[in-house]
Design a protein around this motif. Structure first.
Motif, PDB file in Angstrom:
ATOM      1  N   LEU A 168       0.879  -1.401   0.208  1.00 52.23           N
ATOM      2  CA  LEU A 168      -0.063   0.000   0.154  1.00 52.23           C
ATOM      3  C   LEU A 168       0.819   1.145   0.051  1.00 52.23           C
ATOM      4  N   VAL A 169       0.645   2.412  -0.744  1.00 50.52           N
ATOM      5  CA  VAL A 169       1.216   3.493  -1.007  1.00 50.52           C
ATOM      6  C   VAL A 169       0.274   4.457  -0.139  1.00 50.52           C
ATOM      7  N   ASN A 170       0.905   4.771   0.907  1.00 47.63           N
ATOM      8  CA  ASN A 170       0.024   5.571   1.920  1.00 47.63           C
ATOM      9  C   ASN A 170       0.695   6.857   2.369  1.00 47.63           C
ATOM     10  N   PRO A 171       0.589   8.124   1.725  1.00 43.26           N
ATOM     11  CA  PRO A 171       1.205   9.250   2.128  1.00 43.26           C
ATOM     12  C   PRO A 171       1.069   9.628   3.530  1.00 43.26           C
ATOM     13  N   GLU A 172      -0.221   9.353   4.239  1.00 47.97           N
ATOM     14  CA  GLU A 172      -0.236   9.608   5.525  1.00 47.97           C
ATOM     15  C   GLU A 172       0.850   8.766   6.574  1.00 47.97           C
ATOM     16  N   LYS A 173       1.222   7.717   5.888  1.00 46.51           N
ATOM     17  CA  LYS A 173       2.178   7.181   7.047  1.00 46.51           C
ATOM     18  C   LYS A 173       3.416   7.350   6.700  1.00 46.51           C
ATOM     19  N   LYS A 174       4.142   7.539   8.034  1.00 44.04           N
ATOM     20  CA  LYS A 174       5.803   7.830   7.637  1.00 44.04           C
ATOM     21  C   LYS A 174       6.437   6.430   7.928  1.00 44.04           C
ATOM     22  N   PRO A 175       6.538   5.551   6.991  1.00 42.05           N
ATOM     23  CA  PRO A 175       7.245   4.308   7.177  1.00 42.05           C
ATOM     24  C   PRO A 175       8.961   4.259   7.345  1.00 42.05           C
ATOM     25  N   LEU A 176       9.135   3.391   7.905  1.00 41.02           N
ATOM     26  CA  LEU A 176      10.770   3.409   7.898  1.00 41.02           C
ATOM     27  C   LEU A 176      11.486   3.016   6.596  1.00 41.02           C
ATOM     28  N   PHE A 177      10.700   2.108   5.909  1.00 43.92           N
ATOM     29  CA  PHE A 177      11.499   1.865   4.724  1.00 43.92           C
ATOM     30  C   PHE A 177      10.227   2.224   3.567  1.00 43.92           C
ATOM     31  N   SER A 178      11.159   3.021   2.548  1.00 48.88           N
ATOM     32  CA  SER A 178       9.985   3.726   1.471  1.00 48.88           C
ATOM     33  C   SER A 178       9.428   2.645   0.740  1.00 48.88           C
ATOM     34  N   VAL A 179       8.448   3.009  -0.124  1.00 47.77           N
ATOM     35  CA  VAL A 179       7.618   1.877  -0.902  1.00 47.77           C
ATOM     36  C   VAL A 179       8.682   1.358  -1.973  1.00 47.77           C
ATOM     37  N   ALA A 180       9.516   2.036  -2.490  1.00 46.47           N
ATOM     38  CA  ALA A 180      10.661   1.560  -3.181  1.00 46.47           C
ATOM     39  C   ALA A 180      11.347   0.535  -2.733  1.00 46.47           C
ATOM     40  N   GLU A 181      11.968   0.792  -1.229  1.00 47.63           N
ATOM     41  CA  GLU A 181      12.742  -0.064  -0.763  1.00 47.63           C
ATOM     42  C   GLU A 181      12.039  -1.411  -0.281  1.00 47.63           C
ATOM     43  N   ARG A 182      10.800  -1.420   0.160  1.00 46.79           N
ATOM     44  CA  ARG A 182      10.074  -2.364   0.407  1.00 46.79           C
ATOM     45  C   ARG A 182       9.667  -3.229  -0.902  1.00 46.79           C
ATOM     46  N   VAL A 183       9.278  -2.729  -2.171  1.00 46.63           N
ATOM     47  CA  VAL A 183       9.510  -3.510  -3.355  1.00 46.63           C
ATOM     48  C   VAL A 183      10.749  -4.163  -3.494  1.00 46.63           C
ATOM     49  N   ASP A 184      11.581  -3.540  -3.382  1.00 44.66           N
ATOM     50  CA  ASP A 184      13.145  -4.010  -3.876  1.00 44.66           C
ATOM     51  C   ASP A 184      13.293  -5.442  -2.832  1.00 44.66           C
ATOM     52  N   ILE A 185      13.153  -5.160  -1.469  1.00 41.19           N
ATOM     53  CA  ILE A 185      13.429  -6.157  -0.639  1.00 41.19           C
ATOM     54  C   ILE A 185      12.526  -7.516  -0.901  1.00 41.19           C
ATOM     55  N   THR A 186      11.198  -7.092  -1.041  1.00 36.81           N
ATOM     56  CA  THR A 186      10.244  -8.274  -1.255  1.00 36.81           C
ATOM     57  C   THR A 186      10.577  -9.013  -2.540  1.00 36.81           C
ATOM     58  N   ARG A 187      11.041  -8.166  -3.646  1.00 37.13           N
ATOM     59  CA  ARG A 187      11.406  -8.965  -4.938  1.00 37.13           C
ATOM     60  C   ARG A 187      12.616  -9.502  -4.870  1.00 37.13           C
TER      61      ARG A 187
END
Ligand code: PNS
Length: 171
Positions: free
Chosen positions: A42-61
């Motif tokens: 989920l891309v959620n601009p309201e949340k301040k995640p530790l890992f960016s969406v791009a980092e989470r995609v990279d890791i999972t891939r």
């Protein structure tokens, strides 16, 4: 370009900040049940995640690089709209304990109301991960505890890298 998917497609949506071994367990179970499982971050601009969406995609891939029927994607807006766009029939969610049940049932029934053709399948992870959450992983790591065995090795390494640049992660 993503090839045209066929067969039974399941979406496994979530925040995955970070991916834990509990998530990995559910993805593997889903991949053995369905023709394709799409891990949808989920891309959620309201949340301040530790890992960016791009980092989470990279890791999972990287973790699922060898699995041809595991796909990693991002979505925003309503999950049912994304599932429809992906021609998915199923939403997969993990159920760790009874405490998860109320939230998961609310989401499943709301999603059924919004998209009656979509079915939610709740899957139990291995019992060794029933206490595990991304929030606890971040807290334990930030306080200097070991998360070895709770997250993929790559996530552990990325957490260590972050600890150099994110002050709140210094143990
Ligand atoms: O890992 P999480 O944070 O428990 O995942 C929650 C998620 C992403 C599955 C949920 O927030 C979601 O589906 N958000 C998309 C917006 C939406 O469709 N909301 C209505 C769901 S009932």
């Amino acid at each position: 370009m993503v090839s045209k998917p066929s067969g039974r497609i399941a979406i496994y949506p979530g925040t995955f900040d970070p991916l834990t071994n509990g998530h990995v367990d559910i993805i593997q179970r889903g991949a053995s049940l369905f023709d394709r499982i799409v891990v949808a971050i989920l891309v959620n601009p309201e949340k301040k995640p530790l890992f960016s969406v791009a980092e989470r995609v990279d890791i999972t891939r990287a973790v699922f690089g060898g699995e041809s029927n595991v796909e990693v994607d991002t979505f925003d807006g309503l999950l049912v709209d994304y599932a429809k766009q992906r021609k998915a029939q199923v939403i997969v969610r993990g159920l760790r304990a009874i405490s998860d049940f109320e939230y998961e049932m609310q989401m499943a029934l709301m999603n059924r109301r919004l998209g009656p053709k979509l079915e939610t399948v709740l899957m139990m992870p291995s019992e060794s991960y029933t206490y595990l959450s991304s929030r606890l992983v971040k807290e334990v790591f930030a306080l200097g505890g070991s998360v070895n065995g709770l997250v993929p090795n790559l996530v552990e390494a990325r957490l260590a890298e972050k600890s150099g640049i994110v002050p709140s992660l210094q143990g």
